[in-house]
Design an enzyme around this catalytic site. Structure first.
Site, short mmCIF file in Angstrom:
data_model
loop_
_atom_site.label_atom_id
_atom_site.label_comp_id
_atom_site.label_asym_id
_atom_site.label_seq_id
_atom_site.Cartn_x
_atom_site.Cartn_y
_atom_site.Cartn_z
N ALA A 97 0.95 -1.45 0.10
CA ALA A 97 0.08 0.08 0.06
C ALA A 97 0.89 1.28 0.20
O ALA A 97 0.45 2.43 0.14
CB ALA A 97 -0.94 0.11 1.04
N HIS A 143 -0.71 7.28 4.05
CA HIS A 143 0.49 7.01 4.45
C HIS A 143 1.51 8.23 3.96
O HIS A 143 1.54 8.57 2.89
CB HIS A 143 1.21 5.89 3.83
CG HIS A 143 0.03 4.60 3.97
ND1 HIS A 143 0.06 4.02 5.29
CD2 HIS A 143 -0.45 3.87 3.24
CE1 HIS A 143 -0.70 2.88 5.06
NE2 HIS A 143 -1.37 2.80 3.98
N ASN A 146 0.93 -3.35 7.62
CA ASN A 146 1.64 -4.23 7.02
C ASN A 146 2.75 -3.34 6.57
O ASN A 146 4.05 -3.83 6.27
CB ASN A 146 0.96 -4.94 5.96
CG ASN A 146 0.24 -6.16 6.59
OD1 ASN A 146 1.06 -7.25 7.17
ND2 ASN A 146 -0.93 -6.31 6.70
N1 LIG Z 1 1.48 -5.42 2.47
C1 LIG Z 1 0.59 -4.40 2.53
O1 LIG Z 1 0.75 -3.28 2.09
C2 LIG Z 1 -1.08 -4.57 2.77
C3 LIG Z 1 -1.81 -3.88 2.42
C4 LIG Z 1 -3.32 -4.35 2.55
C5 LIG Z 1 -3.43 -5.49 2.96
N2 LIG Z 1 -2.63 -6.44 3.45
C6 LIG Z 1 -3.16 -7.82 3.99
O2 LIG Z 1 -3.45 -8.67 3.03
C7 LIG Z 1 -4.20 -9.61 3.33
C8 LIG Z 1 -5.28 -9.77 2.49
O3 LIG Z 1 -6.02 -8.67 2.47
P1 LIG Z 1 -7.67 -8.61 1.96
O4 LIG Z 1 -8.15 -7.19 2.05
O5 LIG Z 1 -8.03 -9.43 0.83
O6 LIG Z 1 -8.31 -9.43 3.28
P2 LIG Z 1 -9.85 -10.13 3.52
O7 LIG Z 1 -10.24 -10.32 4.87
O8 LIG Z 1 -10.73 -9.58 2.47
O9 LIG Z 1 -9.39 -11.58 2.84
C9 LIG Z 1 -8.74 -12.69 3.45
C10 LIG Z 1 -8.97 -13.97 3.07
O10 LIG Z 1 -8.32 -14.99 3.56
C11 LIG Z 1 -8.81 -15.84 4.22
N3 LIG Z 1 -7.94 -16.29 5.26
C12 LIG Z 1 -7.57 -15.83 6.39
N4 LIG Z 1 -6.60 -16.39 7.29
C13 LIG Z 1 -6.51 -17.68 6.58
C14 LIG Z 1 -5.83 -18.85 6.82
N5 LIG Z 1 -5.08 -18.79 8.01
N6 LIG Z 1 -5.87 -19.67 5.82
C15 LIG Z 1 -6.67 -19.73 4.74
N7 LIG Z 1 -7.39 -18.59 4.52
C16 LIG Z 1 -7.23 -17.69 5.39
C17 LIG Z 1 -10.09 -15.49 4.75
O11 LIG Z 1 -11.09 -16.49 4.84
C18 LIG Z 1 -10.33 -14.36 3.61
O12 LIG Z 1 -11.30 -15.24 2.69
C19 LIG Z 1 -4.50 -9.24 5.01
O13 LIG Z 1 -3.64 -9.64 5.89
C20 LIG Z 1 -4.18 -7.58 4.94
O14 LIG Z 1 -3.82 -7.27 6.40
C21 LIG Z 1 -1.22 -6.02 3.34
#
Ligand SMILES: NC(=O)c1ccc[n+]([C@@H]2O[C@H](COP(=O)([O-])OP(=O)(O)OC[C@H]3O[C@@H](n4cnc5c(N)ncnc54)[C@H](O)[C@@H]3O)[C@@H](O)[C@H]2O)c1
Length: 252
Positions: free
Chosen positions: A119, A203, A175
């Site tokens: 992000a 950010h 993150n």
């Molecule tokens: N690096 C970055 O800059 C950044 C930015 C945004 C989001 N993220 C991270 O990316 C990830 C995904 O974001 P999102 O918006 O798609 O979230 P979301 O909650 O919409 O989707 C996550 C999916 O993963 C599944 N899930 C969660 N834990 C699981 C596990 N242990 N095993 C299998 N499936 C699992 C959930 O059921 C859900 O369908 C989150 O962890 C979020 O914090 C990182």
């Protein structure tokens, strides 16, 4: 074209599947099987009911877009199975013991762990911190209280301190701070603000060092299905995958 397995079929997984961009998604897995089936329908990929089936599919690289706990549960297994991994929930790597283990497993198995810029922008340039002094690196993040799940009617500082402490309290929201730490090779100071007046995930990065100084502000559109996640984070994975096999590499 690399064969991709999607670990996590929520908001980000959905955007990757919807935009396609020529990405060859072969298998999908989510702890909620109904979500995996939905994405399988949209992509023609195989929906796997358990993780072992998922890893046994014909895939070269696993894209994690699930959760910090999913990285703990599955990343090592992915590398041991001979596949590369893209980790979006990079907060898991704030645990240096865990990170060091993953890196050594990747090295021993000749695999790669890839962290998308997520992000924020400017992350590639901050890698200069690995070879040149950065005297200051501060991330100021502002989100709507809804995304942070805090209750406030006015702009409020909800956290100030080290990135690894912040990710423990807000594992779905900061993150980027850990990605900045990994890129720059130094600790990042974090301020996390809740502000009811903002709808965009904002950010600001303040950096100073031997190179000079910079200030960067990015106002991210929240993604439609999950306001805590910036749409840019999903785009950063797609572009990472698209550039993996190109002979021309841009950026540091
Ligand atoms: N690096 C970055 O800059 C950044 C930015 C945004 C989001 N993220 C991270 O990316 C990830 C995904 O974001 P999102 O918006 O798609 O979230 P979301 O909650 O919409 O989707 C996550 C999916 O993963 C599944 N899930 C969660 N834990 C699981 C596990 N242990 N095993 C299998 N499936 C699992 C959930 O059921 C859900 O369908 C989150 O962890 C979020 O914090 C990182």
């Amino acid at each position: 074209m690399m064969r991709v397995g999607l670990l996590g079929c929520g908001n980000v997984g959905g955007i990757i599947a919807e935009k396609k961009n020529g990405i060859n998604i072969k298998a999908v897995y989510d702890s909620a099987y109904s979500s995996a089936k939905r994405l399988a329908g949209a992509t023609g990929a195989v929906a796997c009911e358990n993780f072992e089936d998922f890893l046994a599919q014909d895939i070269d690289i696993v894209v994690e877009a699930a959760s910090v706990s999913a990285v703990y549960e599955h990343a090592e297994e992915v590398l041991l199975s001979g596949k590369d991994i893209v980790i979006l929930s990079v907060g898991a790597l704030s645990d240096s013991e865990f990170k060091d283990r993953l890196v050594s497993v990747a090295g021993e198995n000749n695999r790669k762990i890839r962290i998308p810029s997520g992000a924020v922008m400017g992350i590639d340039n901050l890698k200069i911190g690995q070879i040149s002094k950065l005297s200051k690196l501060l991330l100021r993040t502002t989100k709507n209280p809804r995304s942070l799940r805090v209750d406030t009617k006015e702009r409020t500082l909800v956290f100030s301190g080290r990135a690894d402490e912040c990710i423990k309290k807000f594992p779905k929201n900061i993150n980027v701070a850990i990605a900045l730490e990994l890129a720059s090779g130094r600790e990042v100071d974090v301020e996390l603000w809740a502000d009811p007046a903002v709808e965009k995930n904002t950010h600001e990065i303040f950096a100073e060092g031997d190179f000079g100084n910079f200030y960067l502000k990015i106002e991210n559109n929240p993604s439609p299905q999950n306001p805590a996640t910036s749409y840019l984070a999903a785009l950063s994975i797609i572009v990472l995958l698209k550039n993996l096999e190109k002979p021309l590499i841009i950026g540091t």
